[in-house]
Design an enzyme around this catalytic site. Sequence first.
Site, mmCIF file in Angstrom:
data_model
loop_
_atom_site.group_PDB
_atom_site.id
_atom_site.type_symbol
_atom_site.label_atom_id
_atom_site.label_comp_id
_atom_site.label_asym_id
_atom_site.label_seq_id
_atom_site.Cartn_x
_atom_site.Cartn_y
_atom_site.Cartn_z
ATOM 1 N N LYS A 97 37.794 61.943 30.554
ATOM 2 C CA LYS A 97 38.387 60.755 29.911
ATOM 3 C C LYS A 97 38.227 60.856 28.383
ATOM 4 C CE LYS A 97 37.782 58.300 34.187
ATOM 5 N NZ LYS A 97 37.593 57.041 34.897
ATOM 6 N N HIS A 127 47.164 58.722 36.213
ATOM 7 C CA HIS A 127 45.835 58.155 36.459
ATOM 8 C C HIS A 127 45.940 56.635 36.359
ATOM 9 C CE1 HIS A 127 41.644 57.049 35.911
ATOM 10 N NE2 HIS A 127 41.322 58.232 36.407
ATOM 11 N N GLU A 184 44.257 54.507 34.940
ATOM 12 C CA GLU A 184 44.066 53.971 33.583
ATOM 13 C C GLU A 184 45.360 54.096 32.777
ATOM 14 O OE1 GLU A 184 40.503 56.224 32.792
ATOM 15 O OE2 GLU A 184 39.472 55.030 34.321
ATOM 16 N N GLU A 191 42.543 57.774 44.234
ATOM 17 C CA GLU A 191 41.510 57.118 43.439
ATOM 18 C C GLU A 191 41.692 55.601 43.538
ATOM 19 O OE1 GLU A 191 39.654 59.799 40.264
ATOM 20 O OE2 GLU A 191 41.375 58.825 39.332
ATOM 21 N N GLY A 194 34.471 54.001 38.317
ATOM 22 C CA GLY A 194 33.468 53.524 37.368
ATOM 23 C C GLY A 194 32.665 52.332 37.853
ATOM 24 N N SER A 223 33.601 56.983 41.553
ATOM 25 C CA SER A 223 32.144 56.920 41.726
ATOM 26 C C SER A 223 31.578 58.059 42.577
ATOM 27 C CB SER A 223 31.733 55.562 42.298
ATOM 28 O OG SER A 223 32.094 54.525 41.399
HETATM 29 P P1 13P Z 1 34.224 57.744 37.988
HETATM 30 O O1 13P Z 1 33.794 58.997 38.716
HETATM 31 O O2 13P Z 1 33.505 57.532 36.705
HETATM 32 O O3 13P Z 1 34.208 56.543 38.902
HETATM 33 O O4 13P Z 1 35.761 57.962 37.559
HETATM 34 C C1 13P Z 1 36.688 58.388 38.509
HETATM 35 C C2 13P Z 1 37.944 58.760 37.842
HETATM 36 O O5 13P Z 1 38.676 57.924 37.342
HETATM 37 C C3 13P Z 1 38.276 60.179 37.762
HETATM 38 O O6 13P Z 1 39.582 60.386 37.360
#
Ligand code: 13P
Length: 261
Positions: free
Chosen positions: A12, A101, A103, A173, A179, A219
Site C-alpha cells: 500500500k 483493490h 481501496e 478480499e 486491516g 488480516s
Molecule cells: P491487511 O492484510 O492489512 O488486512 O490488508 C489486506 C489487503 O488489503 C491486501 O491487499
Amino acid sequence: MARPALIAGNWKMHKDHQEALHLVRDLGLRLNATLTSKRVEVAVHPPFTDLRTVQSIVEADKLPISLGAQHCSHLDKGAYTGEVSATMLAKLQTRYVLVGHSERRALYAMDDSLVQQTASAVIGAGMVAVVCVGESTEERSDGLTDEVLTRQVTAAVRGLPDNAAEDLVVAYEPVWAIGSGQAATAEDAQGAATHIRSVLASVLGTAAAKTIRILYGGSVQPANTEELLSGPDVDGVLVGGASLDAATFTEIVAAAVRCYP
Ligand code: 13P
C-alpha cells in the site's frame, strides 16, 4: 492441484525507496533459506516510486521475488496527469498488477467497467492482472456476498481475450476483513473461492477456470495462513500489514511452503 501458490505482499502507501531497499534485501536473504518449494511463488507490490529500486535488487541478487504494482491506468499514454500506464510497468519487469483493490474502488471511484478496462490493459501489456473483489460489511450482513462476487467477477473478466486465463489471478478480499484484524474463516474463504471459480467457469469455461489462481486477502497473519490455505480453491494469500516486516512475511511464506511442499 497443479496450481502453484502465490504469496503476495501489498505494501500500500508504505515504505519510501530507501526503506524498500532494506526490506527487500532482508526479505531476499530470509527467502533464500525458507522458500524451499517450487510450488510457492512470492511477489511484492511496492508503491510506484519503489519499483525501480526493488527491481534492480531482485535482478542483481537473483532474489526469488516477483515484482508487482498496486494499480495502473486503463489507458496507454496521453494527457492524464498523475497516471502510470501498464506498458510503463511492463518495461520495469513488473509481473503482477493489482486491479480494483477495494481501496481504489472506494476512494478513487474505480467501478466495474474501469476494472475490466484496466485488467485488459495489464494483460495486453504482457503482465498478470490480480483482480480484487469482495463484499462490504453491509453487503455481507444483507446476505449479498455471492451476488456481489458474481457481479464483480463477471464484469472484470467479460470481454477479456480468450487466452486471458493464463494472465489472470483473482483475489477475494472481503472489505470487512481488510486491516481489521478479523480475517475470514477458512470455510468462508473456501466458500467464496469456490463461488468465484464457478463464475469464472461460466464466463471463461471450466478448463480455464481450473487454471486461475484465487487468493484470499484480509488480516492474513503467520498464525492463520495454513488454515486459510487449506481450502482446495484458495491458492494463495494477498497480505497487507503483515507484508511490511520481512520476518513476519517470511513466516507466512514458510506456512505456505508447509502446505505446498
Ligand atoms: P491487511 O492484510 O492489512 O488486512 O490488508 C489486506 C489487503 O488489503 C491486501 O491487499
